[in-house]
Design a protein around this motif. Structure first.
Motif, mmCIF file in Angstrom:
data_model
loop_
_atom_site.group_PDB
_atom_site.id
_atom_site.type_symbol
_atom_site.label_atom_id
_atom_site.label_comp_id
_atom_site.label_asym_id
_atom_site.label_seq_id
_atom_site.Cartn_x
_atom_site.Cartn_y
_atom_site.Cartn_z
ATOM 1 N N PHE A 27 9.022 8.298 5.328
ATOM 2 C CA PHE A 27 10.279 9.002 5.121
ATOM 3 C C PHE A 27 10.124 10.492 5.386
ATOM 4 C CE2 PHE A 27 9.867 5.465 2.153
ATOM 5 C CZ PHE A 27 10.934 4.669 2.535
ATOM 6 N N GLY A 28 11.208 11.102 5.883
ATOM 7 C CA GLY A 28 11.275 12.551 6.039
ATOM 8 C C GLY A 28 12.239 13.141 5.033
ATOM 9 N N ARG A 29 12.590 14.415 5.234
ATOM 10 C CA ARG A 29 13.531 15.048 4.295
ATOM 11 C C ARG A 29 14.925 14.449 4.426
ATOM 12 N NH1 ARG A 29 13.119 21.433 4.322
ATOM 13 N NH2 ARG A 29 14.486 21.063 2.564
ATOM 14 N N THR A 30 15.281 13.977 5.626
ATOM 15 C CA THR A 30 16.558 13.303 5.852
ATOM 16 C C THR A 30 16.290 12.019 6.628
ATOM 17 O OG1 THR A 30 16.968 14.417 7.951
ATOM 18 C CG2 THR A 30 17.711 15.548 5.962
ATOM 19 N N LYS A 31 17.322 11.174 6.777
ATOM 20 C CA LYS A 31 17.161 9.911 7.494
ATOM 21 C C LYS A 31 16.737 10.130 8.937
ATOM 22 C CE LYS A 31 20.128 6.663 5.017
ATOM 23 N NZ LYS A 31 21.255 5.728 5.146
ATOM 24 N N ASP A 70 16.717 8.867 -4.875
ATOM 25 C CA ASP A 70 15.309 8.438 -4.863
ATOM 26 C C ASP A 70 14.513 9.238 -3.846
ATOM 27 O OD1 ASP A 70 15.798 6.646 -6.810
ATOM 28 O OD2 ASP A 70 15.585 4.841 -5.605
ATOM 29 N N ARG A 71 15.138 9.639 -2.727
ATOM 30 C CA ARG A 71 14.420 10.409 -1.699
ATOM 31 C C ARG A 71 13.934 11.736 -2.277
ATOM 32 N NH1 ARG A 71 14.531 10.193 3.963
ATOM 33 N NH2 ARG A 71 16.164 8.612 3.849
ATOM 34 N N LYS A 72 14.801 12.418 -3.064
ATOM 35 C CA LYS A 72 14.399 13.686 -3.674
ATOM 36 C C LYS A 72 13.438 13.466 -4.828
ATOM 37 C CE LYS A 72 18.692 16.133 -2.517
ATOM 38 N NZ LYS A 72 19.891 16.811 -3.065
ATOM 39 N N LEU A 73 13.697 12.391 -5.639
ATOM 40 C CA LEU A 73 12.911 12.149 -6.839
ATOM 41 C C LEU A 73 11.460 11.812 -6.522
ATOM 42 C CD1 LEU A 73 12.823 11.757 -9.921
ATOM 43 C CD2 LEU A 73 13.525 9.390 -9.562
ATOM 44 N N TYR A 74 11.245 11.000 -5.471
ATOM 45 C CA TYR A 74 9.897 10.497 -5.192
ATOM 46 C C TYR A 74 9.221 11.200 -4.028
ATOM 47 C CZ TYR A 74 11.367 6.779 -8.324
ATOM 48 O OH TYR A 74 11.809 6.086 -9.412
ATOM 49 N N SER A 75 9.856 12.221 -3.449
ATOM 50 C CA SER A 75 9.223 12.954 -2.349
ATOM 51 C C SER A 75 8.011 13.701 -2.875
ATOM 52 C CB SER A 75 10.218 13.943 -1.730
ATOM 53 O OG SER A 75 9.614 14.664 -0.701
ATOM 54 N N PRO A 76 6.819 13.513 -2.252
ATOM 55 C CA PRO A 76 5.602 14.182 -2.774
ATOM 56 C C PRO A 76 5.675 15.684 -2.620
ATOM 57 C CG PRO A 76 5.156 13.092 -0.686
ATOM 58 C CD PRO A 76 6.545 12.697 -1.072
ATOM 59 N N TRP A 77 5.201 16.409 -3.652
ATOM 60 C CA TRP A 77 5.225 17.880 -3.625
ATOM 61 C C TRP A 77 4.249 18.455 -2.613
ATOM 62 C CZ3 TRP A 77 5.270 19.157 -9.603
ATOM 63 C CH2 TRP A 77 6.484 18.722 -10.130
ATOM 64 N N ASN A 78 3.156 17.713 -2.324
ATOM 65 C CA ASN A 78 2.135 18.257 -1.427
ATOM 66 C C ASN A 78 2.507 18.138 0.047
ATOM 67 O OD1 ASN A 78 1.900 15.505 -1.000
ATOM 68 N ND2 ASN A 78 -0.085 15.327 -2.065
ATOM 69 N N GLU A 79 3.743 17.639 0.357
ATOM 70 C CA GLU A 79 4.256 17.520 1.721
ATOM 71 C C GLU A 79 3.351 16.660 2.599
ATOM 72 O OE1 GLU A 79 5.147 21.296 3.385
ATOM 73 O OE2 GLU A 79 6.613 21.819 1.831
ATOM 74 N N TYR A 115 0.868 -1.187 0.000
ATOM 75 C CA TYR A 115 0.000 0.000 0.000
ATOM 76 C C TYR A 115 0.901 1.232 0.000
ATOM 77 C CZ TYR A 115 -3.026 3.767 1.513
ATOM 78 O OH TYR A 115 -3.679 4.959 1.596
ATOM 79 N N VAL A 116 0.640 2.162 -0.951
ATOM 80 C CA VAL A 116 1.435 3.385 -1.075
ATOM 81 C C VAL A 116 0.560 4.553 -0.645
ATOM 82 C CG1 VAL A 116 2.787 4.850 -2.605
ATOM 83 C CG2 VAL A 116 2.641 2.391 -3.049
ATOM 84 N N GLU A 117 0.918 5.211 0.477
ATOM 85 C CA GLU A 117 0.185 6.414 0.895
ATOM 86 C C GLU A 117 0.533 7.565 -0.045
ATOM 87 O OE1 GLU A 117 -2.304 8.943 2.905
ATOM 88 O OE2 GLU A 117 -2.159 6.771 3.035
ATOM 89 N N ASN A 118 1.829 7.900 -0.135
ATOM 90 C CA ASN A 118 2.337 8.866 -1.113
ATOM 91 C C ASN A 118 3.776 8.490 -1.420
ATOM 92 O OD1 ASN A 118 0.318 11.172 -1.609
ATOM 93 N ND2 ASN A 118 0.306 11.002 0.622
ATOM 94 N N PHE A 119 4.087 8.316 -2.715
ATOM 95 C CA PHE A 119 5.448 7.990 -3.131
ATOM 96 C C PHE A 119 5.534 8.367 -4.597
ATOM 97 C CE2 PHE A 119 9.131 5.492 -4.287
ATOM 98 C CZ PHE A 119 9.907 5.482 -3.130
ATOM 99 N N GLY A 120 6.235 9.501 -4.885
ATOM 100 C CA GLY A 120 6.258 9.981 -6.259
ATOM 101 C C GLY A 120 4.846 10.324 -6.712
ATOM 102 N N LYS A 121 4.449 9.833 -7.894
ATOM 103 C CA LYS A 121 3.124 10.138 -8.407
ATOM 104 C C LYS A 121 2.059 9.175 -7.896
ATOM 105 C CE LYS A 121 2.439 9.651 -12.740
ATOM 106 N NZ LYS A 121 2.684 9.853 -14.160
ATOM 107 N N LEU A 122 2.471 8.111 -7.188
ATOM 108 C CA LEU A 122 1.495 7.176 -6.636
ATOM 109 C C LEU A 122 0.952 7.719 -5.318
ATOM 110 C CD1 LEU A 122 3.311 3.773 -7.275
ATOM 111 C CD2 LEU A 122 1.536 4.834 -8.641
ATOM 112 N N SER A 123 -0.378 7.677 -5.164
ATOM 113 C CA SER A 123 -1.010 8.188 -3.946
ATOM 114 C C SER A 123 -2.203 7.305 -3.605
ATOM 115 C CB SER A 123 -1.460 9.641 -4.154
ATOM 116 O OG SER A 123 -2.092 10.132 -2.992
ATOM 117 N N GLN A 124 -2.216 6.781 -2.337
ATOM 118 C CA GLN A 124 -3.276 5.916 -1.859
ATOM 119 C C GLN A 124 -3.515 4.785 -2.862
ATOM 120 O OE1 GLN A 124 -6.587 8.503 -1.005
ATOM 121 N NE2 GLN A 124 -5.672 9.236 0.895
#
Length: 873
Positions: free
Chosen positions: A91-95, A60-69, A7-16
């Motif tokens: 995931f957060g902005r850093t580990k 990948d952390r920067k590439l797939y981080s959702p824009w809507n925060e 299940y993907v909550e938010n990851f890149g363009k995938l959401s719920q």
């Protein structure tokens, strides 16, 4: 080991987004841009987390981080050794801000048996190694790293002492570059040599400063002697000037006494106005405040005072209105009723039927009043008419077909008798040709061929006749067609009965049935429409007439309370006049009350002023503004006089406290020294002071220079020590560089020896898979110790990058699968993720790759992403 779902909550363009996986082969076919690579990266991130780097590197952390925060992550459920586990990772902005929880689903509890990165615990490899083996993409980067080398070489026990040979060589290489750069003079050695040059330059500068310091010390000694002589002369002048100071102080004291007497007289003069009465600042402010209030109220009263005309108008409105009987709200309510009456009259016009519609209705009523037929019935008649037309065509076709069959039967009987002699003629010519062969060969051959051609033609005609005869023999076909014709005729008559009856009812004799039916449908629809409108309009008009009558009665009853004649008048105009009168009445009434309140406030303020000003004026002044301003000026003048007296007294007492007044009283100002002498002494002292100041500036400059020189000279010894130490460091770095070079050469040789241990197994696995994909052709392909592919052509080995795109993808896949067999042989089989790796394969090799996937899926769970059905399994 298998993945069950995610299940993907938010990851890149995938959401719920959620997905359930099967055992073996899972094919996910979606268009480009759907998010296939994103889902693959999510699965890898669940097992291994996401890397983090500062700077502009796109991870990948920067590439797939959702824009809507929003929340960044999800969960994945998998099965291992019969137990289901759930990885929940966000995931957060850093580990630092990452969270991960692993659940044992059989117990529904959190477990730490797999750690924060279950991939490492299950398969014994880190994220980079998993990407280089089981995570198969078109990426052709190097597949070798320390862990993969360790696994292939089967040397896990040595890994703790010497992590990997590659890592060690890289460290040695970095250290060599750190000591001495491959180009230029960078590196520690080059830097040390630059530092040594700088130290030697500094030493020369400091030695020059030593010479300059010795010269400056001579100048300093000379100017200090000159300053001492000048200060001595200044002291002698000051001693002579001190004798003249007492006369100046006597003169100052006499001036302060006179100033105090003048200020006392001035203060006594200002007090005479108040005649011993005390006026405080608070009381003065109260008088000012009441004065302003009185004047303001007087001004306000003059502004809002009603004229005689307005007073008369107010009295008339008072007679007309009582403040509590009528309100603006009541007027607005009746204004709404007048608007409602107007709207009802406008609405009434909508329910008046036009003369044109009345005429149309009467004409249609004559024709259809007693015929109960609706639109659907007419649509049915039109459909029946169209089907009847089709049935008539079917009747004609059947009749034509029967006639054609009868005609063909007659013509076949006539032709059959004509065709039978053809076989006999052909046989005769063929026999004659055989005889001629023995006499005239050419003529006999031609005759024989002609006879054979006639014989073949006659047989073809017989075959055709057989077919025709079999067709003609089907007499029952004609009978069936006749029966069909009768059935079609019956249906036609049945369908005609409905609309023919309708035509009789309306007494029509049409030339065109279709046109009559269509026009009748339009007439019936229009008749029903007009009938409904007329009936509805009669009801609505009666209702509106009643509402209009009631509203008029209610409005007129209200308006007659204020106006006697309203018949035939404009209700809006009358109500507007009433609103204006009421508004004017309220404004005038309010103004009258305000005037009374202001006059009352003015009289109260005036009473207070009469009481306050009575202390200072016998009669209440006509101009209170002038009187209050005068009182203020007198008060502030008295305060200023008192302040000046206090200041004069303070200066006098301060001077007495600082000086011996008894000595000053003994002096007679007439005995004061000559002013020319005082001026001469002052000028001499001023010149000497200027000369002393110039000498002090020079001395201070010399001392500052000497201090700077001392700071530099003190560094000479340190610089000399630094030079010696730097020369030793340069020598040491040269020795270290030589030693590291030797060590690197030994490590490279050791690594190559170590790589030879795993080359045999890797090469055989690679060629096994290559044979399946490349139709058994493997002899030209070799793997070196760095897992790079070489291709033999013309007796020479070439690098993999000279292959076509399809072959490069093919050998990369084979190499990955060979690595999977070697790396994961002692652990659970990994989840194979294939991100459309066959895009460049031709049809033949693509089919081989698909067959191989089917075979591999018996042992491995495969998640296969594609964007086109041509690469589907």
């Amino acid at each position: 080991m298998k993945v069950i779902n995610c299940y993907v909550e938010n990851f890149g363009k995938l959401s719920q987004f959620s997905y359930n996986f099967n055992d073996g082969l899972n094919i996910i076919e979606e268009d480009n841009g759907w998010g296939k690579s994103t889902l693959a990266a999510f699965i890898k991130a669940m097992f291994y987390s996401l890397e983090y780097h500062r700077g502009k590197k796109l991870t990948d952390r920067k590439l797939y981080s959702p824009w809507n925060e929003k929340q960044f992550g999800g969960y994945l459920i998998f099965e291992k050794d019969g137990t289901e586990y759930k990885i929940e990772r966000f995931f957060g902005r850093t580990k630092k801000y990452d969270t991960v929880t692993v659940y044992n689903m059989s117990r529904n509890t959190v477990t730490d048996e797999l750690g924060d990165n279950p991939g490492e615990a299950i398969w014994g490899v880190d994220r980079d190694s998993y990407e280089k083996t089981a995570f198969i993409t078109l990426d052709d980067s190097s597949l070798l790293n320390d862990i993969i080398s360790s696994k292939l070489g089967n040397i896990e026990d040595q890994e703790a002492d010497l992590e990997t040979s590659t890592q060690a060589i890289d460290l040695l290489d970095k250290e060599l570059v750190r000591i001495k750069a491959r180009r230029g003079k960078n590196g520690l050695l080059g830097k040390k040599e630059k530092v040594l040059t700088g130290f030697k330059k500094e030493l020369r500068q400091y030695q020059d400063s030593l010479k300059r310091m010795e010269k400056t010390e001579g100048w300093l000694e000379k100017e200090e002697k000159e300053l001492k002589e000048v200060n001595k002369k200044i002291g002698e002048l000051e001693e002579e000037q001190s004798k003249l100071v007492l006369y100046e102080k006597k003169r100052q004291y006499m001036g302060k006494l006179k100033d105090f007497e003048d200020k006392s007289k001035e203060y006594d003069k200002e007090k005479t106005f108040f005649e011993g009465k005390s006026l405080s600042k608070e009381e003065l402010d109260t008088i000012e405040e009441e004065k302003n209030k009185c004047l303001n109220k007087q001004e306000q009263a003059s502004k809002i005072s009603l004229s005689d005309k307005k007073k008369k108008e107010l009295q008339e409105l008072k007679d007309k209105f009582s403040e509590d009987e009528t309100s603006l709200k009541e007027i607005e309510d009746y204004n709404e009723k007048i608007s409602k009456l107007s709207n009802k009259k406008i609405e009434l016009k909508k329910y008046i039927v036009s003369d044109r519609d009345k005429v149309s209705f009467k004409e249609l009523e004559k024709k259809y009043k007693y015929i109960d037929i609706d639109r659907d019935t007419m649509d049915g008649y039109l459909d029946d008419f169209n089907q009847v037309s089709e049935l008539i065509e079917d009747e004609n076709k059947i009749k034509n077909e029967i006639e054609e069959l009868k005609q063909e039967k007659r013509s076949r009987k006539e032709d059959k008798s004509k065709k039978s002699p053809m076989l006999f003629i052909g046989l005769s010519i063929f026999t004659f040709g055989l005889i001629l062969l023995a006499i005239v060969f050419i003529l006999g051959l031609i005759t024989t061929l002609a006879g054979a051609t006639i014989i073949v033609y006659s047989f073809m005609q017989k075959s055709k006749d057989k077919k025709e005869d079999s067709y003609i023999k089907r007499e029952d076909t004609i009978e069936n067609l006749k029966k069909n014709s009768l059935e079609v005729e019956r249906k036609r008559k049945e369908m005609e009965s409905g609309y023919l009856s309708f035509i009789e009812l309306i007494d029509a004799k049409p030339l065109n049935l279709a046109s009559l039916l269509a026009n009748s449908k339009v007439d019936i629809i229009e008749y029903n429409r007009l009938k409904d409108i007329i009936e509805e309009n009669i009801l609505e008009k009666e209702k509106l007439d009643s509402e209009i009558s009631n509203l008029k009665m209610e409005i007129e009853t209200y308006l007659k309370k204020y106006y006697s004649h309203i018949e035939g008048s404009d209700y809006n105009k009358i109500l507007s006049d009433l609103r204006d009168d009421l508004y004017n009445f309220k404004e005038l009434f309010k103004a009258e009350n305000s005037y009374k309140e202001i006059i009352k406030s003015r009289e109260e303020a005036k009473e207070i002023l009469e009481e306050k000003l009575g202390y200072y004026y016998k009669d209440f002044p006509d101009d209170i503004n002038y009187a209050v301003e005068e009182l203020k000026n007198k008060y502030y003048s008295l305060q200023r006089a008192k302040d000046r007296l206090d200041e004069a007294k303070e200066r006098k007492e301060s001077f007495k406290g600082e000086n011996d007044i008894a000595d000053l009283d003994k002096l007679n100002l007439e005995d004061e020294a000559d002013e020319e002498k005082v001026a001469y002494l002052s000028k001499e002292k001023k010149d000497l002071n200027e000369e002393a100041n110039e000498l002090i500036k020079k001395i201070e400059g010399h001392k500052k220079d000497i201090n700077n020189f001392i700071a530099e000279v003190d560094k000479i010894e340190d610089i000399e020590s630094e030079i010696v130490q730097t020369e030793k460091d340069i020598e040491r770095l040269k020795k270290e560089h030589n030693l590291l070079n030797l060590t690197k050469e030994c490590m490279v040789e050791a690594k190559e020896n170590l790589a030879e241990k795993y080359m045999g197994h890797m090469s055989s696995n690679f060629k096994k898979y290559l044979g399946k994909l490349n139709n058994g052709k493997t002899e030209k392909y070799q793997i070196d110790i760095n897992l790079d592919i070489k291709v033999e052509d013309g007796g020479k080995l070439y690098k993999e990058n000279q292959l076509s795109s399809g072959m490069k993808d093919l050998v990369q896949l084979c190499l990955r699968m060979a690595l999977v067999e070697s790396i994961y042989k002692d652990v659970d089989n990994p989840i194979l993720v294939l991100d459309d790796p066959f895009i460049n394969l031709d049809n033949n090799r693509l089919q081989n790759a698909i067959d191989l996937l089917k075979e591999i899926s018996l042992d491995y769970q495969i998640i296969y992403f594609i964007c086109h059905s041509s690469r589907n399994v």
